[in-house]
Motif scaffolding. Structure first.
Motif, PDB file in Angstrom:
ATOM      1  N   ASP A 128       0.840  -1.193   0.000  1.00 58.17           N
ATOM      2  CA  ASP A 128       0.000   0.000   0.000  1.00 58.17           C
ATOM      3  C   ASP A 128       0.882   1.252   0.000  1.00 58.17           C
ATOM      4  N   PRO A 129       0.878   2.031  -1.091  1.00 59.90           N
ATOM      5  CA  PRO A 129       1.740   3.216  -1.144  1.00 59.90           C
ATOM      6  C   PRO A 129       1.401   4.284  -0.118  1.00 59.90           C
ATOM      7  N   SER A 130       0.206   4.253   0.458  1.00 55.39           N
ATOM      8  CA  SER A 130      -0.129   5.247   1.482  1.00 55.39           C
ATOM      9  C   SER A 130       0.716   5.057   2.738  1.00 55.39           C
ATOM     10  N   LEU A 131       1.280   3.856   2.908  1.00 50.77           N
ATOM     11  CA  LEU A 131       2.122   3.574   4.068  1.00 50.77           C
ATOM     12  C   LEU A 131       3.475   4.268   3.973  1.00 50.77           C
ATOM     13  N   LEU A 132       3.750   4.907   2.852  1.00 49.75           N
ATOM     14  CA  LEU A 132       5.019   5.605   2.667  1.00 49.75           C
ATOM     15  C   LEU A 132       5.056   6.958   3.380  1.00 49.75           C
ATOM     16  N   VAL A 133       3.921   7.447   3.834  1.00 50.52           N
ATOM     17  CA  VAL A 133       3.879   8.779   4.464  1.00 50.52           C
ATOM     18  C   VAL A 133       4.843   8.881   5.647  1.00 50.52           C
ATOM     19  N   PRO A 134       4.815   7.954   6.624  1.00 51.42           N
ATOM     20  CA  PRO A 134       5.789   8.071   7.725  1.00 51.42           C
ATOM     21  C   PRO A 134       7.222   7.838   7.276  1.00 51.42           C
ATOM     22  N   PHE A 135       7.419   7.075   6.206  1.00 46.19           N
ATOM     23  CA  PHE A 135       8.767   6.898   5.660  1.00 46.19           C
ATOM     24  C   PHE A 135       9.318   8.246   5.208  1.00 46.19           C
ATOM     25  N   VAL A 136       8.495   8.988   4.466  1.00 45.48           N
ATOM     26  CA  VAL A 136       8.908  10.300   3.963  1.00 45.48           C
ATOM     27  C   VAL A 136       9.145  11.264   5.115  1.00 45.48           C
ATOM     28  N   ASP A 137       8.289  11.221   6.123  1.00 42.89           N
ATOM     29  CA  ASP A 137       8.470  12.085   7.295  1.00 42.89           C
ATOM     30  C   ASP A 137       9.819  11.811   7.963  1.00 42.89           C
ATOM     31  N   GLU A 138      10.200  10.553   8.029  1.00 42.09           N
ATOM     32  CA  GLU A 138      11.475  10.190   8.654  1.00 42.09           C
ATOM     33  C   GLU A 138      12.658  10.695   7.834  1.00 42.09           C
ATOM     34  N   ILE A 139      12.526  10.641   6.518  1.00 41.94           N
ATOM     35  CA  ILE A 139      13.584  11.178   5.657  1.00 41.94           C
ATOM     36  C   ILE A 139      13.701  12.685   5.848  1.00 41.94           C
ATOM     37  N   ARG A 140      12.570  13.373   5.819  1.00 41.65           N
ATOM     38  CA  ARG A 140      12.580  14.845   5.905  1.00 41.65           C
ATOM     39  C   ARG A 140      13.041  15.347   7.267  1.00 41.65           C
ATOM     40  N   SER A 141      12.771  14.592   8.309  1.00 42.24           N
ATOM     41  CA  SER A 141      13.168  15.018   9.649  1.00 42.24           C
ATOM     42  C   SER A 141      14.642  14.745   9.928  1.00 42.24           C
ATOM     43  N   GLY A 142      15.287  14.016   9.033  1.00 45.36           N
ATOM     44  CA  GLY A 142      16.688  13.685   9.228  1.00 45.36           C
ATOM     45  C   GLY A 142      16.908  12.444  10.067  1.00 45.36           C
ATOM     46  N   GLY A 143      15.833  11.693  10.342  1.00 46.30           N
ATOM     47  CA  GLY A 143      15.958  10.490  11.140  1.00 46.30           C
ATOM     48  C   GLY A 143      16.641   9.347  10.415  1.00 46.30           C
ATOM     49  N   ALA A 144      16.572   9.352   9.089  1.00 39.65           N
ATOM     50  CA  ALA A 144      17.198   8.307   8.283  1.00 39.65           C
ATOM     51  C   ALA A 144      17.453   8.849   6.889  1.00 39.65           C
ATOM     52  N   ASP A 145      18.369   8.202   6.181  1.00 38.61           N
ATOM     53  CA  ASP A 145      18.675   8.578   4.801  1.00 38.61           C
ATOM     54  C   ASP A 145      17.988   7.650   3.798  1.00 38.61           C
ATOM     55  N   LEU A 146      17.663   6.453   4.246  1.00 33.39           N
ATOM     56  CA  LEU A 146      16.964   5.472   3.421  1.00 33.39           C
ATOM     57  C   LEU A 146      16.050   4.688   4.345  1.00 33.39           C
ATOM     58  N   VAL A 147      14.758   4.636   4.003  1.00 39.15           N
ATOM     59  CA  VAL A 147      13.784   3.911   4.826  1.00 39.15           C
ATOM     60  C   VAL A 147      13.198   2.774   3.995  1.00 39.15           C
ATOM     61  N   LEU A 148      13.215   1.566   4.566  1.00 35.88           N
ATOM     62  CA  LEU A 148      12.763   0.368   3.876  1.00 35.88           C
ATOM     63  C   LEU A 148      11.571  -0.242   4.596  1.00 35.88           C
ATOM     64  N   GLY A 149      10.701  -0.896   3.838  1.00 37.58           N
ATOM     65  CA  GLY A 149       9.579  -1.613   4.419  1.00 37.58           C
ATOM     66  C   GLY A 149       9.895  -3.092   4.566  1.00 37.58           C
ATOM     67  N   ARG A 150       9.724  -3.603   5.774  1.00 35.82           N
ATOM     68  CA  ARG A 150       9.871  -5.040   6.010  1.00 35.82           C
ATOM     69  C   ARG A 150       8.516  -5.706   5.820  1.00 35.82           C
ATOM     70  N   ARG A 151       8.397  -6.548   4.813  1.00 34.17           N
ATOM     71  CA  ARG A 151       7.123  -7.155   4.471  1.00 34.17           C
ATOM     72  C   ARG A 151       6.666  -8.175   5.528  1.00 34.17           C
ATOM     73  N   ARG A 152       5.414  -8.018   5.960  1.00 36.00           N
ATOM     74  CA  ARG A 152       4.792  -8.931   6.907  1.00 36.00           C
ATOM     75  C   ARG A 152       3.532  -9.518   6.256  1.00 36.00           C
ATOM     76  N   PRO A 153       3.573 -10.773   5.816  1.00 36.54           N
ATOM     77  CA  PRO A 153       2.431 -11.372   5.106  1.00 36.54           C
ATOM     78  C   PRO A 153       1.148 -11.325   5.913  1.00 36.54           C
ATOM     79  N   ARG A 154       0.039 -11.009   5.245  1.00 39.38           N
ATOM     80  CA  ARG A 154      -1.256 -10.920   5.898  1.00 39.38           C
ATOM     81  C   ARG A 154      -2.158 -12.109   5.557  1.00 39.38           C
ATOM     82  N   ALA A 155      -1.649 -13.046   4.777  1.00 37.85           N
ATOM     83  CA  ALA A 155      -2.422 -14.238   4.438  1.00 37.85           C
ATOM     84  C   ALA A 155      -1.469 -15.360   4.069  1.00 37.85           C
TER      85      ALA A 155
END
Length: 234
Positions: free
Chosen positions: A94-121
């Protein structure tokens, strides 16, 4: 279906590599946050993917060279926003889940943010694909010292910094090369859990043992690279 916002000055560009994803595109594009731009990179689709993306307001980038890396890099070079995100176009993420990733980049908390996939089925992430990912994560740790669990496609990064890494892989090794070169450059890399949903259609890369083996082979070559960067490129 509501079309995505097409802004000449997007707050964020979302690169969506696409090969025959006509069924998934409406759902994916509907989940792009307001003010962001969807860059759908058509990698030789034979269905109506490009037309559907265009009709829904996305910017369509055509990349005739086949390969996941080729599609991702074409989207990166077409992007203009300060922050660029990547997401698969098969409705598994879900691309909407990228919002906090972008916030972390902009705040300087990280330079690259990755999603760890957690299967839902059950069956969402085939055993062979998961095994290949685990092997690569261990090899990545040996090569860089990073303790990541996944090399999934959902990620956020500053565009100019990523271009500065000079990524060269145009096949399945592109996501791994991004992480390896970022680590070599001293970047701060963060990883966060994200739901992994049943994809629409058949996987082009890890849907079979053969595809998984090819991806692992492509990525193993990346791990053999000598460090190209000294210190941080931020």
């Amino acid at each position: 279906m509501k079309a995505v916002t097409h802004s000449p000055h997007p707050a964020v560009d979302v690169v969506l590599p696409c090969l025959n994803e006509a069924e998934a595109l409406p759902w994916v594009l509907a989940r792009i946050p307001a003010g962001w731009r969807a860059l759908v990179v058509d990698n030789g689709s034979t269905d109506r993917s490009a037309q559907i993306a265009h009709d829904l307001g996305a910017q369509v980038v055509h990349e005739p060279r086949r390969g996941f890396g080729a599609a991702c890099h074409a989207g990166l070079t077409a992007a203009t926003a300060e922050v660029v995100c990547f997401c698969d176009c098969d409705a598994s993420l879900d691309p909407s889940l990228l919002v906090p990733f972008v916030d972390e980049i902009r705040s300087g908390g990280a330079d690259l943010v990755l999603g760890r996939r957690r299967p839902r089925a059950r069956g969402v992430w085939p055993a062979h694909a998961r095994a290949g990912n685990l092997v690569l994560a261990r090899l990545l740790h040996r090569r860089t010292g990073l303790r990541l669990h996944d090399l999934g496609p959902l990620r956020a990064v500053r565009r100019e910094a990523l271009l500065g890494l000079g990524l060269t892989d145009r096949r399945s090794g592109y996501p791994l090369q991004m992480v390896v070169r970022a680590a070599d450059a001293g970047w701060r890399i963060a990883e966060h859990d994200v739901p992994y949903l049943p994809r629409s259609g058949a996987s082009k890369v890890t849907g079979t043992w053969r595809g998984t083996w090819q991806a692992v082979r492509d990525m193993s070559r990346v791990l053999q690279e000598s460090p190209l960067h000294e210190g941080s490129t931020r």
